[in-house]
Design a protein around this motif. Structure first.
Motif, mmCIF file in Angstrom:
data_model
loop_
_atom_site.group_PDB
_atom_site.id
_atom_site.type_symbol
_atom_site.label_atom_id
_atom_site.label_comp_id
_atom_site.label_asym_id
_atom_site.label_seq_id
_atom_site.Cartn_x
_atom_site.Cartn_y
_atom_site.Cartn_z
ATOM 1 N N ILE A 1 0.859 -1.190 0.000
ATOM 2 C CA ILE A 1 0.000 0.000 0.000
ATOM 3 C C ILE A 1 0.893 1.238 0.000
ATOM 4 C CG2 ILE A 1 -1.836 1.244 1.219
ATOM 5 C CD1 ILE A 1 -2.437 -1.432 2.686
ATOM 6 N N VAL A 2 0.622 2.163 -0.918
ATOM 7 C CA VAL A 2 1.316 3.450 -0.883
ATOM 8 C C VAL A 2 0.285 4.510 -0.517
ATOM 9 C CG1 VAL A 2 2.718 5.107 -2.139
ATOM 10 C CG2 VAL A 2 2.912 2.690 -2.682
ATOM 11 N N LEU A 3 0.588 5.244 0.538
ATOM 12 C CA LEU A 3 -0.316 6.307 0.978
ATOM 13 C C LEU A 3 0.227 7.630 0.462
ATOM 14 C CD1 LEU A 3 -0.734 5.072 4.654
ATOM 15 C CD2 LEU A 3 -2.247 4.638 2.713
ATOM 16 N N LEU A 4 -0.640 8.352 -0.228
ATOM 17 C CA LEU A 4 -0.219 9.614 -0.842
ATOM 18 C C LEU A 4 -0.595 10.754 0.096
ATOM 19 C CD1 LEU A 4 1.105 9.987 -3.596
ATOM 20 C CD2 LEU A 4 -1.148 10.400 -4.564
ATOM 21 N N ASN A 5 0.420 11.386 0.657
ATOM 22 C CA ASN A 5 0.207 12.481 1.612
ATOM 23 C C ASN A 5 -0.844 12.145 2.661
ATOM 24 O OD1 ASN A 5 2.033 14.278 0.365
ATOM 25 N ND2 ASN A 5 0.504 14.614 -1.254
ATOM 26 N N PRO A 6 -0.627 11.071 3.393
ATOM 27 C CA PRO A 6 -1.686 10.686 4.342
ATOM 28 C C PRO A 6 -1.708 11.591 5.558
ATOM 29 C CG PRO A 6 0.213 9.268 4.605
ATOM 30 C CD PRO A 6 0.551 10.200 3.481
ATOM 31 N N ARG B 259 -1.369 7.518 9.022
ATOM 32 C CA ARG B 259 -0.078 6.936 8.662
ATOM 33 C C ARG B 259 0.529 6.195 9.860
ATOM 34 N NH1 ARG B 259 4.612 6.686 5.115
ATOM 35 N NH2 ARG B 259 5.312 4.785 6.107
ATOM 36 N N HIS B 260 0.376 6.796 11.024
ATOM 37 C CA HIS B 260 0.934 6.187 12.220
ATOM 38 C C HIS B 260 0.254 4.842 12.509
ATOM 39 C CE1 HIS B 260 2.779 5.866 16.124
ATOM 40 N NE2 HIS B 260 1.587 5.685 16.672
ATOM 41 N N VAL B 261 -1.077 4.870 12.356
ATOM 42 C CA VAL B 261 -1.823 3.624 12.624
ATOM 43 C C VAL B 261 -1.400 2.546 11.636
ATOM 44 C CG1 VAL B 261 -4.126 2.580 12.556
ATOM 45 C CG2 VAL B 261 -3.802 4.799 13.649
ATOM 46 N N LEU B 262 -1.337 2.928 10.351
ATOM 47 C CA LEU B 262 -0.988 1.939 9.330
ATOM 48 C C LEU B 262 0.447 1.438 9.501
ATOM 49 C CD1 LEU B 262 -2.810 3.359 6.228
ATOM 50 C CD2 LEU B 262 -2.988 1.028 7.041
ATOM 51 N N ASP B 263 1.340 2.334 9.910
ATOM 52 C CA ASP B 263 2.724 1.911 10.149
ATOM 53 C C ASP B 263 2.784 0.868 11.262
ATOM 54 O OD1 ASP B 263 3.940 3.288 8.195
ATOM 55 O OD2 ASP B 263 4.567 4.999 9.439
ATOM 56 N N MET C 171 3.839 2.094 2.550
ATOM 57 C CA MET C 171 4.781 3.166 2.205
ATOM 58 C C MET C 171 4.047 4.500 2.157
ATOM 59 S SD MET C 171 6.384 0.878 -0.826
ATOM 60 C CE MET C 171 4.971 -0.189 -0.898
ATOM 61 N N GLY C 172 4.762 5.535 2.396
ATOM 62 C CA GLY C 172 4.191 6.867 2.297
ATOM 63 C C GLY C 172 4.914 7.647 1.207
ATOM 64 N N ALA C 173 4.188 8.422 0.406
ATOM 65 C CA ALA C 173 4.811 9.175 -0.688
ATOM 66 C C ALA C 173 4.201 10.564 -0.741
ATOM 67 C CB ALA C 173 4.611 8.453 -2.007
ATOM 68 N N ALA C 174 5.019 11.502 -1.222
ATOM 69 C CA ALA C 174 4.537 12.881 -1.314
ATOM 70 C C ALA C 174 3.871 13.140 -2.666
ATOM 71 C CB ALA C 174 5.701 13.843 -1.109
ATOM 72 N N THR C 175 4.379 12.494 -3.690
ATOM 73 C CA THR C 175 3.807 12.700 -5.030
ATOM 74 C C THR C 175 3.481 11.350 -5.658
ATOM 75 O OG1 THR C 175 5.935 12.550 -6.142
ATOM 76 C CG2 THR C 175 5.279 14.746 -5.349
#
Lengths: 485, 213
Positions: free
Chosen positions: A183-188, A193-197, A208-212
């Motif tokens: 799963i990639v979260l876009l600007n979550p 994000r903390h919960v998913l991490d 994963m977290g992504a800005a763009t």
């Protein structure tokens, strides 16, 4: 005189009301915007309503699997169910009641041969990942059953889409994250994000977290280069379960006993009535004995997680040994999640508990030597932390760094298995690496197969304890991996 | 009246006729005295002094053949089921094969033995021999059916067909004997017809139109 007609009119109205047929409205939409992959589980969202109160039966037929739900419909209230189903191009959803004509909706589900990339972003930017088929999603396309996440191979979700998910959708998404779903979260939102991490399985590498969007694609590409622990196949499970040869042995004994009796009867009695009676009675006796000696159901649970993680993912298999030709109805274990049939070709009917939103019973045909199985998967809280420290002279110091005690188990390092004693919180033991054993049993073999080369693992076989009832034979293992010191 | 009976010297001591077996040499089976022979040259059912208890005895070699067939197929099926269980494959196919094999071998053996037995010893002994051949496999049939996906109706019909065959085939032998009026010719013809029936059954079993269990 007119006054006398009033009661009659009222009575007529009441009778008309009583015999009025309810009209059932039925709508069905598949999850993932109607996409899945062959052999993967998915979900159908069903909406039902009626203009007058009535009891209705809902049937969802996907391939050889039927899910049935009994519903009480009230006027003006829409009943919404998310029914987990097997992958099938055609899904027939029908609803009917004894007093209403049946309604039927056919749902088409596209089966993608390519891996599926689910993209839930509100901007509508085009997303293309080589080798993947992209499916555009809105929040409502995401399933409420964690098992339906098997349909997609990777997911990109932005903050507005995440924010629009309801509680059940979030629960399913978290379960998917715990089961190493990419799963990639876009600007979550930082909280999400903390919960998913915290929930993310495979050491959190799958979430994963992504800005763009470009970053998201790059992250997915690099993530795809790493293979996470795949699901365990049914063949491996059979090795783990070591299904007792109880049934086979019994059949062998019955056959041998019959032949011995028949041989003796032929030698000693030799009369025609005996010649007919012996096989006829033996046939009846064998069938009765088979009915009478039902062996216990087997439950195999394999959990695995990383040391220090909050959750471990599990896969469970409930194996029903067949003895006779017949029909069996078994309860779906409520303590385990995402129940489904392990073999899509196996005809099975599930009863769906509409109140709890889960499968309650499974019906299937049995026969001698046939083992029907139900699969489960989900996550369990994990409280074990293992700290391993290398010492000189090929020694390993293994310490229980968690807050709960461990039972005795195995430490798997360098392709060898070492016995680890039961350790209380903070206790430690020294392992001599050269004194390990080559374990050939199925659990140790499976554990080694599922441990990456740069990691060590601890394997515990759970004590069934009082959780096991007499009709179920339980086998449970927990595999905990940690970085190699 | 031209049935070739054995010489008096071949009779067992005391002049009693022994129960002749299906596979036995028909020339050693004692014939009743000429005066007792019914018109048309038929042999009566073998009796030991008209003892009905002996009349009700089974034909041991036929029954032993039936038991041996059942044991052979059962061993093969149980073994193949074990292999299927060990490899996690469906044991139903082996069970279906066992059902088909049991039916086929019993049908072929019945065809080969019953017509001949009917020609040699008459209908009753032929039928008894056929029953012995068929019935001892019933428990194995029941178990194999339990493990297979075959329909119960088809399996029951197949067994009824075998039972009907065990009753009908000796009649062919009896008819041959009456028609040819010589036991040795009747036995030869019966053996030939039985073999042809068994071969036809074997060939037909390969046909997709043969509704075997």
């Amino acid at each position: 005189m007119l006054r006398g007609l009033w009661p009659l009119g009222l009575a007529l109205c009441a009778v008309t009301d009583a015999i009025a047929q309810p009209r059932i409205d039925l709508a069905a939409t598949p999850a993932w915007n109607g996409w899945t992959r062959p052999g993967r589980a998915t979900e159908v969202d069903v909406r039902l309503s009626a203009d007058i109160a009535t009891r209705a039966t809902l049937d969802v037929v996907a391939g050889r699997q039927v899910v049935r739900a009994e519903l009480d419909l009230a006027p003006g209230r829409i009943v919404r169910l998310q029914v987990p189903i097997d992958s099938s191009e055609e899904v027939a959803v029908s609803a009917g009641s004894p007093v209403a004509p049946p309604q039927r909706r056919d749902v088409r589900i596209a089966q993608s041969e390519s891996p599926l990339l689910g993209v839930g972003i509100v901007t509508g930017d085009p997303v293309y990942l080589e080798g993947f088929h992209t499916v555009r999603l809105v929040a409502d396309d995401l399933p409420r059953n964690a098992s339906a996440y098997a349909s997609v191979d990777a997911l990109i979700l932005d903050a507005p889409t995440l924010g629009a998910l309801d509680r059940r959708q979030l629960g399913a998404l978290l379960a998917h994250a715990a089961e190493c779903g990419r799963i990639v979260l876009l600007n979550p939102d930082p909280g999400v994000r903390h919960v998913l991490d915290g929930m993310g399985g495979c050491g959190g590498r799958a979430v994963m977290g992504a800005a763009t969007l470009a970053d998201a694609k790059e992250m997915l590409k690099s993530s795809l280069a790493t293979s996470f622990a795949p699901a365990i196949s049914l063949v491996n499970i059979r090795e783990l379960a070591q299904p007792g040869r109880v049934t086979w042995n019994r059949v062998l004994v019955l056959v041998a006993a019959y032949f011995a009796i028949a041989g003796l009867a032929l030698m000693l009695v030799r009369s025609v009535p005996v010649l007919l009676l012996v096989p006829a009675l033996a046939t009846v006796a064998i069938l009765v004995l088979l009915h009478a000696m039902q062996p216990p159901t087997q439950l195999v649970v394999w959990s695995e997680g990383e040391s220090g993680a909050q959750f471990a993912r599990y896969q469970a298999w409930q194996l029903f040994p067949g003895l006779v030709r017949g029909h069996t109805r078994v309860p779906v274990l409520p303590q385990l999640a995402s129940a489904r049939t392990c073999e899509p070709g196996q005809p099975m009917r599930f009863d769906f508990d509409a109140d709890r939103g889960r499968l309650a019973f499974a019906d299937f045909d049995t026969r001698l030597f046939r083992q029907v199985s139900l699969c489960y998967s989900g996550m369990v809280p994990l409280e074990r932390v293992i700290a391993i420290e290398a010492r000189p002279d090929a020694l390993l110091n293994v310490r229980n760094a968690g807050r709960t005690a461990w039972p005795s188990g195995l430490l798997l390092a360098g392709g060898l298995a070492h016995d680890v004693p039961a350790l209380g919180p903070g206790d430690s033991t020294i392992i001599r690496t050269e004194r390990g054993k080559q374990r050939r049993d199925a659990p140790a073999r499976m554990a080694m197969e599922r441990t990456q080369a740069d990691r060590v693992a601890a394997l515990w076989e759970s004590d069934p304890g009082d959780a096991a009832d007499v009709t179920t034979e339980r086998k449970e293992w927990l595999l905990l991996t940690a970085p190699r010191p | 009246m031209s049935a070739a009976g054995p010489s008096q010297g071949a009779r067992p001591p005391g002049g009693e006729r022994r129960e002749a077996t299906l596979g036995g040499n028909h020339t050693t089976a004692a014939e009743p005295p000429q005066g007792a022979r019914p018109p048309g040259g038929e042999r009566r059912e073998a009796t030991l002094g008209g003892n009905h208890a002996i009349e009700a005895q089974i034909d041991l070699p036929a029954a032993m053949t039936g038991l041996a067939l059942a044991i052979a197929v059962a061993l093969w099926w149980v073994g193949s089921s074990r292999l299927a269980l060990d490899h996690g494959t469906d044991a139903a196919r082996g069970a279906a094969d066992a059902l088909k094999t049991l039916w086929l071998v019993r049908g072929m053996a019945l065809a080969m033995l019953s017509v001949r037995a009917g020609a040699l010893y008459g209908w009753r002994r032929g039928a008894k021999g056929g029953l012995g051949l068929i019935s001892l496999s019933w428990p194995v049939v029941a178990l194999a059916w339990s493990a297979s996906a075959a329909s119960l109706t088809l399996v029951v019909l197949a067994e009824l067909l075998l039972l009907a065959g065990s009753a009908a085939l000796p009649l062919i032998g009896l008819f041959l004997r009456r028609w040819l009026r010589r036991v040795d010719f009747a036995v030869m013809a019966g053996t030939a017809i039985g073999t042809a029936l068994a071969a036809a059954l074997w060939v037909a079993s390969g046909s997709t139109y043969m509704p075997l269990p």
